[in-house]
Design a protein around this motif. Structure first.
Motif, mmCIF file in Angstrom:
data_model
loop_
_atom_site.group_PDB
_atom_site.id
_atom_site.type_symbol
_atom_site.label_atom_id
_atom_site.label_comp_id
_atom_site.label_asym_id
_atom_site.label_seq_id
_atom_site.Cartn_x
_atom_site.Cartn_y
_atom_site.Cartn_z
ATOM 1 N N UNK A 8 0.836 -1.202 0.000
ATOM 2 C CA UNK A 8 0.000 0.000 0.000
ATOM 3 C C UNK A 8 0.870 1.252 0.000
ATOM 4 N N UNK A 9 1.888 1.247 0.859
ATOM 5 C CA UNK A 9 2.818 2.378 0.929
ATOM 6 C C UNK A 9 3.521 2.571 -0.411
ATOM 7 N N UNK A 10 3.969 1.461 -1.007
ATOM 8 C CA UNK A 10 4.696 1.533 -2.275
ATOM 9 C C UNK A 10 3.817 2.091 -3.395
ATOM 10 N N UNK A 11 2.548 1.676 -3.424
ATOM 11 C CA UNK A 11 1.641 2.143 -4.467
ATOM 12 C C UNK A 11 1.355 3.642 -4.314
ATOM 13 N N UNK A 12 1.074 4.069 -3.092
ATOM 14 C CA UNK A 12 0.808 5.488 -2.845
ATOM 15 C C UNK A 12 2.033 6.323 -3.214
#
Length: 209
Positions: A8-12
Motif C-alpha cells: 500500500x505504501x509503495x503504491x501510494x
C-alpha cells in the motif's frame, strides 16, 4: 506479516513520485542543461531529501511542524523562496555561444555537489512532502508497526525515489534528447524557470491540499 501494508505504501508513493512537481522539474533541468552526471546527482539529492522527511516523521517532529502554524508557514515560505530563486535564475538564461555548447554538454559547468544540493533542497524544503509523509506515517502505516519495519519502509521510499529520478535523468541526458533541447537551450531554461516560478507562487499563495 507487513507485506500488505508495504505494498500500500509503495503504491501510494509511486503515484506521488510520478506526479510532476518541483523535483521532476529540477531533475529534468539539471539533466538537460548539465548532463547525465548532474542529473543523477540531483536525483540522489532528492532521494536524500526523502530520507530527511522519513527521519523526522519517525521521530514525530513532522507532527509538531504540522501543528505549529508558525513553523509550517516558515517552511512554506522558505520552500517558495527557494523555488522562486532558482526559477528566476533560469528565466534570465541567455543564448549560449555555439562554441561553448560542446563544453557545456559534458556537465563540466556543474559540480556534482551543487547538483546534489539542488535536488536535496528542492525536496527537503517542500511542505507538501511534509504533509505527505506525515499522513503516510500516521494514517496509512499502523502506529503499532515496529519502528524497525517503518524505517525499512522509509529506506525503500528514499531508494525508490532516487531510482525513479535517476531513470528520468538518464532519459533526459541522452545525447539525442539533449541535442534537441540544447539547440534552444536558453528557451528551455526559461520554460523550466517559468514552471518553477509558478510552483513557487502557487506554494506561497495557494492551498497545499
Amino acid at each position: 506479516m507487513y507485506w500488505t501494508e508495504f505494498l500500500t505504501v509503495a503504491l501510494i508513493h509511486l503515484l506521488a513520485v510520478a506526479s510532476p512537481g518541483p523535483d521532476f522539474a529540477v531533475v529534468i533541468r539539471e539533466s538537460v542543461s548539465h548532463g547525465r552526471r548532474a542529473g543523477i546527482c540531483t536525483a540522489l539529492g532528492v532521494g536524500c531529501g526523502i530520507s530527511l522527511h522519513v527521519a523526522y516523521s519517525l521521530l514525530g517532529i513532522g507532527l509538531i511542524v504540522a501543528q505549529s502554524l508558525t513553523l509550517f508557514t516558515l517552511l512554506k515560505w522558505l520552500a517558495a523562496g527557494y523555488l522562486l530563486y532558482i526559477g528566476v535564475r533560469a528565466l534570465r538564461a541567455r543564448p549560449a555561444d555555439p562554441a561553448l555548447l560542446e563544453a557545456l554538454g559534458d556537465g563540466a559547468a556543474r559540480s556534482g555537489r551543487g547538483a546534489f544540493a539542488s535536488g536535496f533542497l528542492t525536496n527537503a524544503l517542500n511542505p507538501k512532502a511534509t504533509l505527505f509523509f506525515l499522513s503516510l506515517f500516521s494514517v496509512v502505516i499502523d502506529p503499532h508497526t515496529p519502528r524497525a519495519v517503518q524505517a525499512g519502509y522509509g529506506l525503500y521510499l528514499a531508494c525508490a525515489t532516487a531510482a525513479f529520478f535517476c531513470l528520468v535523468a538518464l532519459l533526459f541526458s541522452q545525447a539525442r534528447v539533449r541535442a534537441g533541447f540544447m539547440r534552444m537551450g536558453h528557451w528551455f531554461d526559461r520554460a523550466m524557470g517559468a514552471v518553477l516560478v509558478a510552483l513557487g507562487l502557487r506554494l506561497a499563495f495557494g492551498e497545499l491540499a
